[in-house]
Design an enzyme around this catalytic site. Structure first.
Site, PDB file in Angstrom:
ATOM      1  N   ASP A  73       0.850  -1.204   0.000  1.00  0.00           N
ATOM      2  CA  ASP A  73       0.000   0.000   0.000  1.00  0.00           C
ATOM      3  C   ASP A  73       0.886   1.255   0.000  1.00  0.00           C
ATOM      4  O   ASP A  73       0.586   2.247   0.675  1.00  0.00           O
ATOM      5  CB  ASP A  73      -0.988   0.021   1.176  1.00  0.00           C
ATOM      6  N   GLY A 129      -1.786   7.641   4.342  1.00  0.00           N
ATOM      7  CA  GLY A 129      -0.894   6.881   3.452  1.00  0.00           C
ATOM      8  C   GLY A 129       0.544   6.936   3.916  1.00  0.00           C
ATOM      9  O   GLY A 129       0.987   7.912   4.535  1.00  0.00           O
TER      10      GLY A 129
HETATM   11  O1  DOR Z   1      -3.759   5.183   3.426  1.00  0.00           O
HETATM   12  C1  DOR Z   1      -4.185   5.050   2.297  1.00  0.00           C
HETATM   13  N1  DOR Z   1      -3.719   5.792   1.287  1.00  0.00           N
HETATM   14  N2  DOR Z   1      -5.148   4.142   2.068  1.00  0.00           N
HETATM   15  C2  DOR Z   1      -5.785   4.065   0.883  1.00  0.00           C
HETATM   16  O2  DOR Z   1      -6.643   3.229   0.737  1.00  0.00           O
HETATM   17  C3  DOR Z   1      -5.431   4.997  -0.209  1.00  0.00           C
HETATM   18  C4  DOR Z   1      -4.063   5.487  -0.060  1.00  0.00           C
HETATM   19  C5  DOR Z   1      -3.728   6.658  -0.935  1.00  0.00           C
HETATM   20  O3  DOR Z   1      -4.042   6.620  -2.132  1.00  0.00           O
HETATM   21  O4  DOR Z   1      -3.093   7.600  -0.452  1.00  0.00           O
END
Ligand code: DOR
Length: 422
Positions: A299, A318
């Protein structure tokens, strides 16, 4: 490739690996390199099939300040990956043939084999099905609205009916938006103490339970993205026990960090799904060993520094992952390297539909997509030295043990002695 221990799904053995014209041509001890042949030193190292990441945000098109396909692929190669699946929450989103072609075209020149996940719905808005067949015809194998879950059960059922007919996999970001709304971290003791709105575990588990039911109804394979709770692991185990075609991934951060980290109010620890409690971490770790969890995926979610300097409740969720995933897990988990490689290479290769080229086995005639891991190398994560365009790693300053020495993509060394070549 000289002097290493070759590890793949077939086991491990001491052997040199000879490569020619993009393929593995020999695997045996004491290979004679011959004149004019480049020799990569694998002494003291594990020679493994390249890692495969089911979940990376490469941010192109549209968010090139945070990452590009080129910089993300370089970060991936440095982390030992030979294939990554790029998520569709770009701008515009990857929801049709034109953007699929664009991203695949950018990937073709990069340091990694970049595959694409297509959106399930037009614009990832959750209202109307995207042209799944048109994207599948270009080789797209995974479909997801990642960043959001598909809220509408009827629409998800339709997507699965199409998915089943097309022979693709639907990947769900399990999050019930109504339960999650107003939340910025895990709902629990820490959210109460810190006064930050919480996302309950049930926001993830309810959608997961619904999609298990829809999987039973439609027969479509479903892959569950970035699972974060003990309850989710139990639901996946039960679905697998019934023989349903479900697979699941977890991230390195959900395996090694808890919501206690948020006490710093540092938005580097903001992620979706949020970091959970220690009992969740323990359950996910058990899931790695007992077969509930099929893959570790990064991720990798780069964000510009200014965005991550906002107050916690305003910052985007993220964390970076590609360059640190393997080392963090080698350092913090007590898993045999064969098991870790199964979770990071050959099992995700199967889910992504790339096992013809990635994930081994390392035998003559197979494409030479390999990584060489020095399990004893000790290093400190310095955000300023990462190849990613972004700096938002929660592991900044951490000393890790285990590092990728070389990565070979279709026979070409793309990382040599820890240095990117492309
Ligand atoms: O923490 C996250 N960031 N979770 C997600 O599902 C999307 C991702 C992002 O695109 O920044």
């Amino acid at each position: 490739m000289r002097g290493g221990t070759v590890v793949d799904a077939g086991g491990s053995r001491r052997a040199d690996v000879g490569l020619s014209q993009g393929d593995v041509v020999a695997v045996q001890a004491g290979l004679d390199a011959g004149p004019g042949v480049t020799v990569l030193d694998a002494g003291g190292c594990v020679v493994a099939p390249g890692l495969v990441d089911l979940h990376a945000h490469l941010r192109q098109p549209g968010m090139e300040e945070a990452e590009t396909v080129e910089s993300g692929a370089r970060a991936a190669a440095l982390g030992g990956y030979t294939a990554v699946v790029a998520m569709p929450n770009t701008d515009p989103p990857i929801d049709g043939a034109a953007v699929v072609r664009e991203v695949l075209g950018l990937g073709a020149k990069s340091a990694c084999d970049v595959r694409v996940a297509g959106a399930i719905t037009v614009g990832r808005k959750g209202e109307q099905l995207a042209p799944l067949a048109e994207m599948a015809a270009l080789g797209v194998r995974l479909f997801t609205d990642d960043g959001h879950g598909v809220q509408d059960g009827r629409l998800m059922r339709r997507a699965m009916e199409y998915g089943s007919a097309l022979g693709v996999v639907l990947a769900q970001h399990c999050e019930d938006a109504s339960l999650a709304s107003g939340g910025h971290m895990h709902e629990g003791e820490w959210s109460s103490l810190l006064g930050i709105g919480g996302v309950p575990a049930e926001a993830e588990e309810l959608m997961l339970a619904r999609d298990v039911a829809l999987c039973r109804l439609t027969g479509c394979p479903v892959h569950f993205l970035h699972l974060s709770t003990a309850g989710s692991a139990a639901l996946v185990a039960a679905a697998k026990g019934q023989g349903l075609p479900v697979t699941a991934e977890v991230t390195p951060h959900h395996l090694t960090l808890t919501d206690a980290a948020v006490a710093s109010y540092d938005p580097v620890y903001k992620v979706n799904p949020p970091l959970r409690a220690q009992a969740d971490v323990d359950a996910l770790r058990r899931g790695l060993s007992d077969g509930t969890i099929d893959a570790v995926a990064t991720d990798h979610a780069p964000h510009p520094q200014e965005a991550k300097e906002a107050p916690f409740d305003e910052a985007p969720p993220g964390m970076l992952g590609l360059e640190t995933a393997l080392a963090v897990l080698l350092t913090d988990l007590d898993l045999p390297v064969e098991r870790l490689l199964a979770l990071m290479s050959w099992q995700p290769a199967r889910i992504a539909g790339v096992s013809g080229a990635h994930g081994g086995p390392i035998v003559p005639g197979r494409p030479a997509n390999l990584c060489v891991i020095d399990p004893a190398a000790s290093w400190v994560v310095e955000p300023g030295r990462l190849a990613s365009r972004s700096r938002n790693t929660p592991f900044a300053g951490r000393r890790l043990t285990g590092r990728v020495r070389h990565t070979v993509l279709f026979g070409e060394p793309v990382v040599v002695d820890g240095q990117a070549q492309r």
